[in-house]
Design a protein around this motif. Sequence first.
Motif, PDB file in Angstrom:
ATOM      1  N   SER A   1       0.825  -1.212   0.000  1.00  0.00           N
ATOM      2  CA  SER A   1       0.000   0.000   0.000  1.00  0.00           C
ATOM      3  C   SER A   1       0.856   1.259   0.000  1.00  0.00           C
ATOM      4  O   SER A   1       2.021   1.253   0.368  1.00  0.00           O
ATOM      5  N   TYR A   2       0.232   2.335  -0.426  1.00  0.00           N
ATOM      6  CA  TYR A   2       0.863   3.649  -0.415  1.00  0.00           C
ATOM      7  C   TYR A   2      -0.240   4.703  -0.457  1.00  0.00           C
ATOM      8  O   TYR A   2      -1.379   4.413  -0.828  1.00  0.00           O
ATOM      9  N   LEU A   3       0.092   5.923  -0.071  1.00  0.00           N
ATOM     10  CA  LEU A   3      -0.882   7.013  -0.027  1.00  0.00           C
ATOM     11  C   LEU A   3      -0.466   8.094  -1.018  1.00  0.00           C
ATOM     12  O   LEU A   3       0.677   8.541  -1.013  1.00  0.00           O
ATOM     13  N   ILE A   4      -1.431   8.489  -1.836  1.00  0.00           N
ATOM     14  CA  ILE A   4      -1.194   9.513  -2.852  1.00  0.00           C
ATOM     15  C   ILE A   4      -1.954  10.791  -2.486  1.00  0.00           C
ATOM     16  O   ILE A   4      -3.096  10.739  -2.052  1.00  0.00           O
TER      17      ILE A   4
ATOM     18  N   PHE B   1      -6.868  12.777  -1.497  1.00  0.00           N
ATOM     19  CA  PHE B   1      -5.987  11.697  -1.078  1.00  0.00           C
ATOM     20  C   PHE B   1      -6.620  10.368  -1.452  1.00  0.00           C
ATOM     21  O   PHE B   1      -7.848  10.243  -1.461  1.00  0.00           O
ATOM     22  N   TYR B   2      -5.770   9.384  -1.741  1.00  0.00           N
ATOM     23  CA  TYR B   2      -6.267   8.022  -1.925  1.00  0.00           C
ATOM     24  C   TYR B   2      -5.145   7.025  -1.682  1.00  0.00           C
ATOM     25  O   TYR B   2      -3.970   7.332  -1.884  1.00  0.00           O
ATOM     26  N   PHE B   3      -5.542   5.859  -1.209  1.00  0.00           N
ATOM     27  CA  PHE B   3      -4.586   4.778  -1.044  1.00  0.00           C
ATOM     28  C   PHE B   3      -4.510   3.998  -2.344  1.00  0.00           C
ATOM     29  O   PHE B   3      -5.529   3.721  -2.984  1.00  0.00           O
TER      30      PHE B   3
ATOM     31  N   ILE C   1       2.883  10.349  -0.687  1.00  0.00           N
ATOM     32  CA  ILE C   1       3.253  11.046   0.545  1.00  0.00           C
ATOM     33  C   ILE C   1       3.478  10.074   1.693  1.00  0.00           C
ATOM     34  O   ILE C   1       3.912  10.474   2.765  1.00  0.00           O
ATOM     35  N   TRP C   2       3.160   8.795   1.475  1.00  0.00           N
ATOM     36  CA  TRP C   2       3.422   7.777   2.498  1.00  0.00           C
ATOM     37  C   TRP C   2       3.473   6.406   1.857  1.00  0.00           C
ATOM     38  O   TRP C   2       2.732   6.114   0.913  1.00  0.00           O
ATOM     39  N   LYS C   3       4.378   5.595   2.347  1.00  0.00           N
ATOM     40  CA  LYS C   3       4.392   4.163   2.092  1.00  0.00           C
ATOM     41  C   LYS C   3       5.110   3.533   3.261  1.00  0.00           C
ATOM     42  O   LYS C   3       5.951   4.169   3.909  1.00  0.00           O
ATOM     43  N   PRO C   4       4.779   2.292   3.598  1.00  0.00           N
ATOM     44  CA  PRO C   4       5.384   1.672   4.772  1.00  0.00           C
ATOM     45  C   PRO C   4       6.877   1.417   4.565  1.00  0.00           C
ATOM     46  O   PRO C   4       7.350   1.344   3.420  1.00  0.00           O
TER      47      PRO C   4
END
Length: 115
Positions: free
Chosen positions: A54-57, A67-69, A104-107
Motif C-alpha cells: 500500500s501507499y498514499l497519494i 488523497f487516496y490509497f 506522501i506515504w508508504k510503509p
Amino acid sequence: MRKSILIFACMLVFMGCSENPGPAACGVENPIENLPWLKNAVQEAQSWEFSEYSYLIQASYQGNTVFYFGSCCPFCNWAVIIRDCQGNQIENVDLGQLKDQQTIWKPKNSVCENI
C-alpha cells in the motif's frame, strides 16, 4: 556602488528565503500528522495484512487537494476511494483528472516500486 548592489542582492536572497514555505495541503504543513482522519487512516494501513503493497497519494482534483490509497499488490482486488481534506469520499471521480499526484506515504517494508 558595486558593494551596495551586492549587499542589496544578498538582502533580497535572504528575505526571499523562508524556513516555513507555507501549507503543503489542506491548510497544513504535514497532512499525515495534522489531519486526524488521515493520520488514523495511515495508522490503520500500517496494520493491514498486505501493508507492504500500500501507499498514499496526494493529488489535485478540480483545484482541490485529495488523497487516496493505492496498491501494487499483484493478487489483490482493491478500489480507489478518493477523499477530500475533511476525509469525505468524493464520488464519480475521473481518475484521468487527478493532477500533481505524489506519494506522501508508504510503509518502511514497501515492495512498491516507481510510485
